[in-house]
Scaffold this motif. Sequence first.
Motif, PDB file in Angstrom:
ATOM      1  N   LYS A  19       0.835  -1.217   0.000  1.00  0.00           N
ATOM      2  CA  LYS A  19       0.000   0.000   0.000  1.00  0.00           C
ATOM      3  C   LYS A  19       0.866   1.262   0.000  1.00  0.00           C
ATOM      4  O   LYS A  19       0.645   2.172  -0.799  1.00  0.00           O
ATOM      5  CB  LYS A  19      -0.926   0.023   1.221  1.00  0.00           C
ATOM      6  CG  LYS A  19      -1.975  -1.072   1.203  1.00  0.00           C
ATOM      7  CD  LYS A  19      -2.819  -1.056   2.464  1.00  0.00           C
ATOM      8  CE  LYS A  19      -2.126  -1.720   3.631  1.00  0.00           C
ATOM      9  NZ  LYS A  19      -1.152  -0.998   4.363  1.00  0.00           N
ATOM     10  N   THR A  20       1.833   1.316   0.922  1.00  0.00           N
ATOM     11  CA  THR A  20       2.667   2.525   1.041  1.00  0.00           C
ATOM     12  C   THR A  20       3.404   2.791  -0.268  1.00  0.00           C
ATOM     13  O   THR A  20       3.440   3.934  -0.757  1.00  0.00           O
ATOM     14  CB  THR A  20       3.698   2.352   2.187  1.00  0.00           C
ATOM     15  OG1 THR A  20       3.006   1.907   3.351  1.00  0.00           O
ATOM     16  CG2 THR A  20       4.428   3.644   2.485  1.00  0.00           C
ATOM     17  N   THR A  21       3.953   1.726  -0.850  1.00  0.00           N
ATOM     18  CA  THR A  21       4.689   1.847  -2.116  1.00  0.00           C
ATOM     19  C   THR A  21       3.768   2.399  -3.201  1.00  0.00           C
ATOM     20  O   THR A  21       4.109   3.350  -3.910  1.00  0.00           O
ATOM     21  CB  THR A  21       5.203   0.450  -2.550  1.00  0.00           C
ATOM     22  OG1 THR A  21       5.948  -0.108  -1.478  1.00  0.00           O
ATOM     23  CG2 THR A  21       6.039   0.529  -3.808  1.00  0.00           C
ATOM     24  N   ARG A 100      -5.493   2.441   4.393  1.00  0.00           N
ATOM     25  CA  ARG A 100      -6.507   1.754   5.206  1.00  0.00           C
ATOM     26  C   ARG A 100      -7.653   2.692   5.595  1.00  0.00           C
ATOM     27  O   ARG A 100      -7.466   3.887   5.790  1.00  0.00           O
ATOM     28  CB  ARG A 100      -5.925   1.139   6.489  1.00  0.00           C
ATOM     29  CG  ARG A 100      -4.860   0.065   6.227  1.00  0.00           C
ATOM     30  CD  ARG A 100      -4.566  -0.730   7.496  1.00  0.00           C
ATOM     31  NE  ARG A 100      -3.560  -1.753   7.282  1.00  0.00           N
ATOM     32  CZ  ARG A 100      -3.814  -2.928   6.727  1.00  0.00           C
ATOM     33  NH1 ARG A 100      -5.026  -3.232   6.355  1.00  0.00           N
ATOM     34  NH2 ARG A 100      -2.856  -3.813   6.527  1.00  0.00           N
ATOM     35  N   THR A 105     -11.349  -2.527   9.315  1.00  0.00           N
ATOM     36  CA  THR A 105     -12.082  -2.947  10.511  1.00  0.00           C
ATOM     37  C   THR A 105     -13.014  -4.111  10.195  1.00  0.00           C
ATOM     38  O   THR A 105     -13.099  -5.081  10.957  1.00  0.00           O
ATOM     39  CB  THR A 105     -12.893  -1.753  11.076  1.00  0.00           C
ATOM     40  OG1 THR A 105     -11.972  -0.726  11.434  1.00  0.00           O
ATOM     41  CG2 THR A 105     -13.694  -2.153  12.301  1.00  0.00           C
ATOM     42  N   ARG A 153      11.494  -6.850   6.654  1.00  0.00           N
ATOM     43  CA  ARG A 153      11.651  -5.411   6.902  1.00  0.00           C
ATOM     44  C   ARG A 153      12.897  -5.135   7.747  1.00  0.00           C
ATOM     45  O   ARG A 153      13.083  -5.748   8.787  1.00  0.00           O
ATOM     46  CB  ARG A 153      10.448  -4.872   7.658  1.00  0.00           C
ATOM     47  CG  ARG A 153       9.496  -4.167   6.788  1.00  0.00           C
ATOM     48  CD  ARG A 153       8.595  -3.319   7.655  1.00  0.00           C
ATOM     49  NE  ARG A 153       7.215  -3.527   7.316  1.00  0.00           N
ATOM     50  CZ  ARG A 153       6.268  -3.958   8.140  1.00  0.00           C
ATOM     51  NH1 ARG A 153       6.562  -4.226   9.385  1.00  0.00           N
ATOM     52  NH2 ARG A 153       5.053  -4.100   7.727  1.00  0.00           N
ATOM     53  N   LYS A 194       2.681  -9.010  -8.226  1.00  0.00           N
ATOM     54  CA  LYS A 194       3.416  -8.704  -9.462  1.00  0.00           C
ATOM     55  C   LYS A 194       4.487  -7.648  -9.191  1.00  0.00           C
ATOM     56  O   LYS A 194       4.528  -7.052  -8.111  1.00  0.00           O
ATOM     57  CB  LYS A 194       2.439  -8.201 -10.519  1.00  0.00           C
ATOM     58  CG  LYS A 194       1.506  -9.305 -10.996  1.00  0.00           C
ATOM     59  CD  LYS A 194       0.851  -8.929 -12.291  1.00  0.00           C
ATOM     60  CE  LYS A 194       0.097 -10.138 -12.832  1.00  0.00           C
ATOM     61  NZ  LYS A 194      -1.023  -9.748 -13.674  1.00  0.00           N
TER      62      LYS A 194
HETATM   63  N1  T5A Z   1      -5.765  -2.499  11.437  1.00  0.00           N
HETATM   64  C1  T5A Z   1      -5.874  -1.269  10.863  1.00  0.00           C
HETATM   65  C2  T5A Z   1      -6.874  -3.166  11.970  1.00  0.00           C
HETATM   66  O1  T5A Z   1      -6.755  -4.269  12.528  1.00  0.00           O
HETATM   67  N2  T5A Z   1      -8.091  -2.556  11.893  1.00  0.00           N
HETATM   68  C3  T5A Z   1      -8.253  -1.305  11.325  1.00  0.00           C
HETATM   69  O2  T5A Z   1      -9.387  -0.802  11.287  1.00  0.00           O
HETATM   70  C4  T5A Z   1      -7.084  -0.638  10.789  1.00  0.00           C
HETATM   71  C5  T5A Z   1      -7.220   0.714  10.164  1.00  0.00           C
HETATM   72  C6  T5A Z   1      -1.745  -1.199  10.726  1.00  0.00           C
HETATM   73  C7  T5A Z   1      -2.248  -2.435  11.413  1.00  0.00           C
HETATM   74  O3  T5A Z   1      -3.499  -2.172  11.983  1.00  0.00           O
HETATM   75  C8  T5A Z   1      -4.431  -3.133  11.536  1.00  0.00           C
HETATM   76  C9  T5A Z   1      -3.896  -3.658  10.229  1.00  0.00           C
HETATM   77  C10 T5A Z   1      -2.413  -3.603  10.465  1.00  0.00           C
HETATM   78  O4  T5A Z   1      -2.018  -4.779  11.116  1.00  0.00           O
HETATM   79  P1  T5A Z   1       0.564  -0.537   9.709  1.00  0.00           P
HETATM   80  O5  T5A Z   1       1.863  -0.390  10.419  1.00  0.00           O
HETATM   81  O6  T5A Z   1      -0.088   0.697   9.219  1.00  0.00           O
HETATM   82  O7  T5A Z   1      -0.405  -1.380  10.592  1.00  0.00           O
HETATM   83  O8  T5A Z   1       0.908  -1.576   8.612  1.00  0.00           O
HETATM   84  P2  T5A Z   1       0.247  -2.002   7.264  1.00  0.00           P
HETATM   85  O9  T5A Z   1      -0.964  -1.202   6.963  1.00  0.00           O
HETATM   86  O10 T5A Z   1       0.071  -3.467   7.304  1.00  0.00           O
HETATM   87  O11 T5A Z   1       1.319  -1.560   6.208  1.00  0.00           O
HETATM   88  P3  T5A Z   1       2.768  -2.057   5.937  1.00  0.00           P
HETATM   89  O12 T5A Z   1       3.657  -0.866   6.071  1.00  0.00           O
HETATM   90  O13 T5A Z   1       3.110  -3.272   6.709  1.00  0.00           O
HETATM   91  O14 T5A Z   1       2.684  -2.540   4.472  1.00  0.00           O
HETATM   92  P4  T5A Z   1       2.275  -1.824   3.127  1.00  0.00           P
HETATM   93  O15 T5A Z   1       2.256  -0.349   3.285  1.00  0.00           O
HETATM   94  O16 T5A Z   1       1.065  -2.463   2.599  1.00  0.00           O
HETATM   95  O17 T5A Z   1       3.469  -2.261   2.180  1.00  0.00           O
HETATM   96  P5  T5A Z   1       4.820  -1.499   1.734  1.00  0.00           P
HETATM   97  O18 T5A Z   1       4.561  -0.673   0.555  1.00  0.00           O
HETATM   98  O19 T5A Z   1       5.402  -0.863   2.956  1.00  0.00           O
HETATM   99  O20 T5A Z   1       5.662  -2.745   1.289  1.00  0.00           O
HETATM  100  C11 T5A Z   1       6.062  -3.730   2.201  1.00  0.00           C
HETATM  101  C12 T5A Z   1       7.366  -4.383   1.688  1.00  0.00           C
HETATM  102  O21 T5A Z   1       7.103  -5.062   0.464  1.00  0.00           O
HETATM  103  C13 T5A Z   1       7.902  -4.517  -0.581  1.00  0.00           C
HETATM  104  C14 T5A Z   1       8.338  -3.147  -0.136  1.00  0.00           C
HETATM  105  O22 T5A Z   1       9.545  -2.759  -0.720  1.00  0.00           O
HETATM  106  C15 T5A Z   1       8.479  -3.354   1.366  1.00  0.00           C
HETATM  107  O23 T5A Z   1       9.714  -3.941   1.670  1.00  0.00           O
HETATM  108  N3  T5A Z   1       7.054  -4.487  -1.780  1.00  0.00           N
HETATM  109  C16 T5A Z   1       7.133  -5.388  -2.767  1.00  0.00           C
HETATM  110  N4  T5A Z   1       7.933  -6.469  -2.944  1.00  0.00           N
HETATM  111  C17 T5A Z   1       7.740  -7.184  -4.068  1.00  0.00           C
HETATM  112  N5  T5A Z   1       6.806  -6.887  -5.020  1.00  0.00           N
HETATM  113  C18 T5A Z   1       5.999  -5.827  -4.893  1.00  0.00           C
HETATM  114  N6  T5A Z   1       5.062  -5.545  -5.824  1.00  0.00           N
HETATM  115  C19 T5A Z   1       6.139  -5.020  -3.716  1.00  0.00           C
HETATM  116  N7  T5A Z   1       5.507  -3.901  -3.261  1.00  0.00           N
HETATM  117  C20 T5A Z   1       6.065  -3.597  -2.077  1.00  0.00           C
END
Ligand code: T5A
Length: 213
Positions: A19-21, A100, A105, A153, A194
């Motif tokens: 998502k962040t990416t 998100r 939720t 990570r 992908k």
């Molecule tokens: N939550 C949240 C609930 O339980 N209820 C709710 O109502 C809400 C709002 C939030 C946590 O809270 C929970 C869900 C979660 O557990 P968070 O820290 O904000 O936690 O974490 P996440 O939302 O899970 O986000 P992340 O930062 O973990 O992941 P992202 O943003 O989805 O992914 P990103 O872009 O950081 O990429 C992760 C890794 O994968 C690589 C990137 O380089 C990075 O290393 N990557 C890829 N690798 C290969 N191929 C691709 N296409 C790739 N894209 C990215």
Amino acid sequence: MKTNKGVFITFEGCEGCGKTTQIGLLSERLQKANKQILVTREPGGTTVGEMVRNILIGSGDISKMCPETELLLFAACRAQLVREVLIPELKKGKFILCDRFLDSTTVYQGIARQLAQGPVKAINDFAVGNLMPDLTIVLDIPSEESRLRVQRRVNSVPDRIERESIDFYAAVREGYLYLAKELPERLVLIDGSKDVNEVSQAVWEAVETRFFK
Ligand code: T5A
């Protein structure tokens, strides 16, 4: 009812789905199209929300937090973000990209934690008022890939939710697949396993089709 003149896009999916990416890449494309962008996230995005985020996924020992408390804290963050940031900024015509929103939720607390759907929906509805995303991008990756990305990570300790079992990860994935099937008019399912650029192109096509054609 639409209460704004901006565009509200949310990104959803399991841990590490990209998502962040993808929000970063979409933001660059929208800037090139001269759109005013606001990027925000849940839980967080406001002073109150970031404080509650620290409770929910910070380093404190909250192993005893029950699912009902978790649900209400996520909803509290959302209620604040909607009123303090989303509604005012949408009224200014901005493109808002939110990491998100209420579907998290529905999936994490409702489906994966197995809280009753009725109260989860009622609390979600109360938190968002009548503000719903115009488009929700769901990035789908296999649960094993999700876990691997979290573990790979650098300089980051997995948080409380990320330390859940593989069954929990699988339930989250299934939950999103179910929602995407139930709400095809709002949710667009994209294969997040992908290459980053291929995913970005698919995200752009979804946005372009809805808002630029
Ligand atoms: N939550 C949240 C609930 O339980 N209820 C709710 O109502 C809400 C709002 C939030 C946590 O809270 C929970 C869900 C979660 O557990 P968070 O820290 O904000 O936690 O974490 P996440 O939302 O899970 O986000 P992340 O930062 O973990 O992941 P992202 O943003 O989805 O992914 P990103 O872009 O950081 O990429 C992760 C890794 O994968 C690589 C990137 O380089 C990075 O290393 N990557 C890829 N690798 C290969 N191929 C691709 N296409 C790739 N894209 C990215």
